[in-house]
Design a protein around this motif. Structure first.
Motif, PDB file in Angstrom:
ATOM      1  N   TRP A  28       0.792  -1.244   0.078  1.00  0.00           N
ATOM      2  CA  TRP A  28      -0.141  -0.093   0.198  1.00  0.00           C
ATOM      3  C   TRP A  28       0.745   1.224   0.016  1.00  0.00           C
ATOM      4  O   TRP A  28       1.929   1.326   0.629  1.00  0.00           O
ATOM      5  N   TYR A  29       0.448   2.039  -0.730  1.00  0.00           N
ATOM      6  CA  TYR A  29       1.126   3.636  -0.954  1.00  0.00           C
ATOM      7  C   TYR A  29       0.047   4.622  -0.761  1.00  0.00           C
ATOM      8  O   TYR A  29      -0.852   4.745  -1.408  1.00  0.00           O
ATOM      9  N   GLY A  30       0.505   5.710   0.099  1.00  0.00           N
ATOM     10  CA  GLY A  30      -0.260   6.905   0.355  1.00  0.00           C
ATOM     11  C   GLY A  30       0.614   8.336   0.204  1.00  0.00           C
ATOM     12  O   GLY A  30       1.741   8.147   0.662  1.00  0.00           O
ATOM     13  N   ARG A  31      -0.079   9.138  -0.347  1.00  0.00           N
ATOM     14  CA  ARG A  31       0.705  10.356  -0.681  1.00  0.00           C
ATOM     15  C   ARG A  31      -0.293  11.791  -0.591  1.00  0.00           C
ATOM     16  O   ARG A  31      -1.388  11.738  -1.208  1.00  0.00           O
ATOM     17  N   GLY A  32       0.274  12.865   0.247  1.00  0.00           N
ATOM     18  CA  GLY A  32      -0.385  13.832   0.373  1.00  0.00           C
ATOM     19  C   GLY A  32       0.521  14.937  -0.012  1.00  0.00           C
ATOM     20  O   GLY A  32       1.512  15.168   0.178  1.00  0.00           O
ATOM     21  N   GLN A  33      -0.097  16.184  -0.532  1.00  0.00           N
ATOM     22  CA  GLN A  33       0.624  17.087  -1.171  1.00  0.00           C
ATOM     23  C   GLN A  33       0.045  18.348  -0.916  1.00  0.00           C
ATOM     24  O   GLN A  33      -1.358  18.310  -1.500  1.00  0.00           O
ATOM     25  N   LEU A  35      -1.993  30.790  -6.041  1.00  0.00           N
ATOM     26  CA  LEU A  35      -2.120  29.439  -6.633  1.00  0.00           C
ATOM     27  C   LEU A  35      -2.459  28.345  -5.384  1.00  0.00           C
ATOM     28  O   LEU A  35      -1.165  28.277  -4.665  1.00  0.00           O
ATOM     29  N   TYR A  36      -3.421  27.624  -5.320  1.00  0.00           N
ATOM     30  CA  TYR A  36      -3.484  26.532  -4.088  1.00  0.00           C
ATOM     31  C   TYR A  36      -3.467  25.363  -4.848  1.00  0.00           C
ATOM     32  O   TYR A  36      -4.565  25.229  -5.721  1.00  0.00           O
ATOM     33  N   TYR A  37      -2.949  24.313  -4.489  1.00  0.00           N
ATOM     34  CA  TYR A  37      -2.913  22.981  -5.042  1.00  0.00           C
ATOM     35  C   TYR A  37      -2.896  21.960  -3.916  1.00  0.00           C
ATOM     36  O   TYR A  37      -1.812  21.945  -2.980  1.00  0.00           O
ATOM     37  N   ALA A  38      -3.682  21.139  -3.777  1.00  0.00           N
ATOM     38  CA  ALA A  38      -3.956  19.837  -3.030  1.00  0.00           C
ATOM     39  C   ALA A  38      -4.037  18.607  -3.488  1.00  0.00           C
ATOM     40  O   ALA A  38      -5.168  18.704  -4.377  1.00  0.00           O
ATOM     41  N   GLN A  39      -3.311  17.606  -3.154  1.00  0.00           N
ATOM     42  CA  GLN A  39      -3.654  16.309  -3.605  1.00  0.00           C
ATOM     43  C   GLN A  39      -3.479  15.174  -2.778  1.00  0.00           C
ATOM     44  O   GLN A  39      -2.481  15.002  -2.227  1.00  0.00           O
ATOM     45  N   GLY A  40      -4.376  14.300  -2.811  1.00  0.00           N
ATOM     46  CA  GLY A  40      -4.387  12.872  -2.101  1.00  0.00           C
ATOM     47  C   GLY A  40      -4.234  11.733  -3.088  1.00  0.00           C
ATOM     48  O   GLY A  40      -5.086  11.665  -3.637  1.00  0.00           O
ATOM     49  N   THR A  41      -3.363  10.939  -2.610  1.00  0.00           N
ATOM     50  CA  THR A  41      -3.399   9.623  -3.688  1.00  0.00           C
ATOM     51  C   THR A  41      -3.200   8.440  -2.736  1.00  0.00           C
ATOM     52  O   THR A  41      -2.462   8.221  -1.642  1.00  0.00           O
ATOM     53  N   ILE A  42      -4.049   7.321  -2.817  1.00  0.00           N
ATOM     54  CA  ILE A  42      -3.754   5.997  -2.381  1.00  0.00           C
ATOM     55  C   ILE A  42      -3.776   4.947  -3.541  1.00  0.00           C
ATOM     56  O   ILE A  42      -4.417   4.994  -4.569  1.00  0.00           O
ATOM     57  N   ALA A  43      -2.758   4.280  -3.342  1.00  0.00           N
ATOM     58  CA  ALA A  43      -2.344   3.060  -4.420  1.00  0.00           C
ATOM     59  C   ALA A  43      -2.218   1.649  -3.872  1.00  0.00           C
ATOM     60  O   ALA A  43      -1.677   1.486  -2.799  1.00  0.00           O
ATOM     61  N   TYR A  44      -2.562   0.585  -4.509  1.00  0.00           N
ATOM     62  CA  TYR A  44      -2.163  -0.649  -4.104  1.00  0.00           C
ATOM     63  C   TYR A  44      -1.281  -1.042  -5.224  1.00  0.00           C
ATOM     64  O   TYR A  44      -1.658  -1.059  -6.307  1.00  0.00           O
ATOM     65  N   ILE A  45      -0.025  -1.351  -4.868  1.00  0.00           N
ATOM     66  CA  ILE A  45       0.792  -2.127  -5.958  1.00  0.00           C
ATOM     67  C   ILE A  45       0.892  -3.374  -6.007  1.00  0.00           C
ATOM     68  O   ILE A  45       1.235  -4.364  -5.112  1.00  0.00           O
ATOM     69  N   LEU A  93      -7.519  12.551  -5.281  1.00  0.00           N
ATOM     70  CA  LEU A  93      -8.293  13.787  -5.416  1.00  0.00           C
ATOM     71  C   LEU A  93      -7.582  14.905  -5.390  1.00  0.00           C
ATOM     72  O   LEU A  93      -6.722  14.912  -4.499  1.00  0.00           O
ATOM     73  N   ALA A  94      -7.716  15.729  -6.266  1.00  0.00           N
ATOM     74  CA  ALA A  94      -6.956  16.981  -6.265  1.00  0.00           C
ATOM     75  C   ALA A  94      -7.620  18.228  -6.398  1.00  0.00           C
ATOM     76  O   ALA A  94      -8.936  18.121  -6.979  1.00  0.00           O
ATOM     77  N   TYR A  95      -7.585  19.187  -5.672  1.00  0.00           N
ATOM     78  CA  TYR A  95      -8.099  20.511  -5.618  1.00  0.00           C
ATOM     79  C   TYR A  95      -7.012  21.683  -6.120  1.00  0.00           C
ATOM     80  O   TYR A  95      -6.049  21.557  -5.594  1.00  0.00           O
ATOM     81  N   ARG A  96      -7.621  22.318  -6.966  1.00  0.00           N
ATOM     82  CA  ARG A  96      -6.830  23.531  -7.436  1.00  0.00           C
ATOM     83  C   ARG A  96      -7.590  24.837  -7.521  1.00  0.00           C
ATOM     84  O   ARG A  96      -8.560  24.734  -7.966  1.00  0.00           O
ATOM     85  N   LYS A  97      -7.028  25.785  -7.069  1.00  0.00           N
ATOM     86  CA  LYS A  97      -7.561  27.091  -7.185  1.00  0.00           C
ATOM     87  C   LYS A  97      -6.640  28.337  -7.560  1.00  0.00           C
ATOM     88  O   LYS A  97      -5.537  28.253  -6.903  1.00  0.00           O
ATOM     89  N   LEU A  98      -6.967  28.933  -8.372  1.00  0.00           N
ATOM     90  CA  LEU A  98      -6.075  29.961  -8.916  1.00  0.00           C
ATOM     91  C   LEU A  98      -7.003  31.193  -8.878  1.00  0.00           C
ATOM     92  O   LEU A  98      -8.288  31.559  -9.315  1.00  0.00           O
ATOM     93  N   SER A  99      -6.513  32.369  -8.565  1.00  0.00           N
ATOM     94  CA  SER A  99      -7.221  33.699  -8.295  1.00  0.00           C
ATOM     95  C   SER A  99      -6.407  34.930  -8.513  1.00  0.00           C
ATOM     96  O   SER A  99      -5.359  34.746  -7.830  1.00  0.00           O
ATOM     97  N   ASN A 100      -6.792  35.914  -9.236  1.00  0.00           N
ATOM     98  CA  ASN A 100      -6.072  37.185  -9.367  1.00  0.00           C
ATOM     99  C   ASN A 100      -7.373  38.102  -9.942  1.00  0.00           C
ATOM    100  O   ASN A 100      -8.343  37.816  -9.923  1.00  0.00           O
TER     101      ASN A 100
END
Length: 523
Positions: A420-425, A468-478, A491-498
């Protein structure tokens, strides 16, 4: 995070421990940082002789063929005392939704790889991917504007213009005549640094041809590399050169990495970029004066009476604690000390810097790792008078995906448990955009720096202030670690504003994926 890399081994030749090839990304780089010795970790791809990280389970033929191929082996394996050949099918099938579910994204990739070694001196690998895909809206807009898929080259219209057809290839031939020297001829990417980003040389762009010599002498590792890049911004050559396609440019890179002690490593870097031809189509070709393998060629460049684009850099890491490493980079593109001390924001004070930390086995939880990083690049860094000579390849920077005129902070956490592998950014960036195509505040490195509107008063974030805001979570089974075959959901969330534009997106993906490729869509 890196693209596909591979390693050559010289293990014993017993039946169950023949020499085997191990992808660099799976040879856990964390172990190199945790080792009591201070390894050279900054230059990638790299070759390594340790295969234990890949083959942790006993080699056995007691399982069924289907079980072995699905979970433990390459699709085709030819093992011999003198050579090994591994062939794999690399699928990347993804489907997902964006925001409110009104947009369906998908990717259909069929890839193949071959890895082979002859003895312990020759190694070969080749990868090819054929792709069709439909991307989230912000990537779709970027692809149509730049005429490329990030990191994967040019596009063709597909499905009535709603999606894209594109392909990707890479190859490497490596020869180690003696233990002190490795010669690589490749078509791919390279990376210099200890961070998630590199402000010196990154692997975010499309493949390019290169020749690389790496010498290892005690605590010192020295690399010289010559590469050819493509200026996709420019028009085709004049009639005499139509068959050569877009304009080309050349680059020479040197990196001296010195393990000062078991805790401290210091690396010195320089690069020079020069055009293959001028805007009138007059050929220059490869400049043989740059075959000099000695670092800091600025003097050679001046002796040629050249205005070629040169920059220098510093890469360093320090093992603060047994499982914590601090690292950083400094890049000087153009630099005048008196202008720096004046503090008036001279436009040609073009610098970039990075500071980061990696910590492994956080809270004594095995394989729970975190990384935090800060990057900043002043306006106009990496740019030049023309795209024929700027620090760019195939419409993407050779350094950071945001170009210049930005600050960025990011954090990454990963956890592995068995297969199992998990990653958050999490990522936040603030940069200064241009209000219109005719204005140049230093964010877009493809614009000539001669168009800067102000001689002084230039600072990071000038122009249209953009968050710029960016967030991502990933779960994998190898399923199979040999070629990283896995079921993955993210699941990723992206927000850009100006002041000119506001957008946000929530992107869900699920798929069956293989290979160790990493694409940088967090911009």
């Amino acid at each position: 995070m890196v693209a596909v890399f591979a390693l050559l081994t010289s293990a014993a030749v017993a039946q169950e421990k023949l020499p085997v090839i191990v992808p660099y990304n799976y040879l856990d780089i964390r172990e190199l940082y945790l080792d009591t010795s201070n390894h050279h970790t900054a230059m990638r791809p790299k070759l390594h002789t340790d295969t234990s990280a890949m083959y942790t389970e006993p080699y056995t033929t007691k399982r069924s063929w289907v079980h072995r191929k699905l979970f433990d082996e390459h699709l085709l394996e030819f093992r011999n005392e003198d050579y090994n050949v591994f062939i794999d099918f690399l699928p990347d099938f993804q489907i997902g939704k964006s925001k409110d579910g009104s947009r369906t994204n998908w990717l259909n990739t069929r890839g193949a790889s071959i890895q082979a070694n002859i003895g312990t001196k020759f190694y070969f690998e080749s990868y090819f991917y054929e792709n069709q895909g439909k991307f989230p809206l912000y990537l779709d807009q970027y692809i149509r504007k730049q005429d490329i898929v990030p990191g994967q080259g040019g596009i063709k219209s597909y499905s009535g213009g709603k999606a894209f057809d594109f392909n990707m290839a890479s190859a490497l031939l490596s020869y180690t005549p003696i233990k002190y020297l490795t010669i690589d001829m490749g078509y791919g990417q390279n990376f210099i640094g200890d961070g998630y980003r590199s402000l010196i040389l990154s692997d975010i762009q499309f493949s390019y041809p290169y020749l690389k010599l790496t010498a290892n002498l005690g605590k010192v590792q020295y690399t010289s590399m010559w590469a050819q890049f493509m200026d996709k911004h420019s028009k085709n050559f004049a009639t005499a050169y139509d068959d050569l396609g877009y304009y080309k440019k050349w680059g020479v890179f040197h990196f001296l990495d010195w393990n000062v002690s078991k805790r401290l490593t210091i690396g010195l870097f320089d690069a020079v970029i020069w055009p293959d031809a001028d805007s009138s189509g007059r050929k220059r070709g490869f400049d043989w004066s740059y075959m000099n393998p000695i670092i800091f060629l600025r003097s050679a460049e001046f002796s040629e009476g050249s205005s070629d684009n040169a920059l220098v850099g510093l890469n360093a890491k320090f093992k603060l604690l047994p499982k914590t490493t601090v690292y950083g980079q400094l890049v000087l593109d153009e630099f005048k000390l008196k202008e720096v001390f004046k503090g008036k924001g001279w436009w040609a004070n073009k610098q970039a810097w990075q500071l980061g930390v990696k910590s492994f086995d956080l809270f004594n939880v095995k394989k729970l790792d975190i990384q935090a990083e800060y990057n900043a690049v002043r306006p106009y860094t990496y740019s030049y008078k023309s795209t024929l000579i700027n620090y760019e390849h195939y419409n993407q920077s050779l350094a950071h995906p945001l170009g210049a005129n930005f600050q960025e902070v990011l954090g990454i956490a990963t956890y592995r448990y068995k297969r199992w592998y998990g990653r958050g950014q999490l990522l936040y960036s603030r940069y200064g955009d241009d209000p219109n195509p005719a204005t140049n505040y230093g964010h877009d490195i493809s614009k000539p720096y001669t168009t800067h509107p102000n001689e002084y008063g230039n600072y990071i974030g000038q122009g249209v202030k953009t968050n710029l805001y960016y967030a991502q979570g990933t779960i994998a089974y190898i399923f199979n670690p040999k070629y990283n075959l896995r079921v993955e959901t993210s699941l990723a969330y992206r927000k850009l504003s100006n002041s000119l534009n506001k957008s946000d997106d929530l992107i869900f993906n699920i798929g069956l994926r293989a290979s160790f490729r990493q694409f940088y869509y967090d911009f």
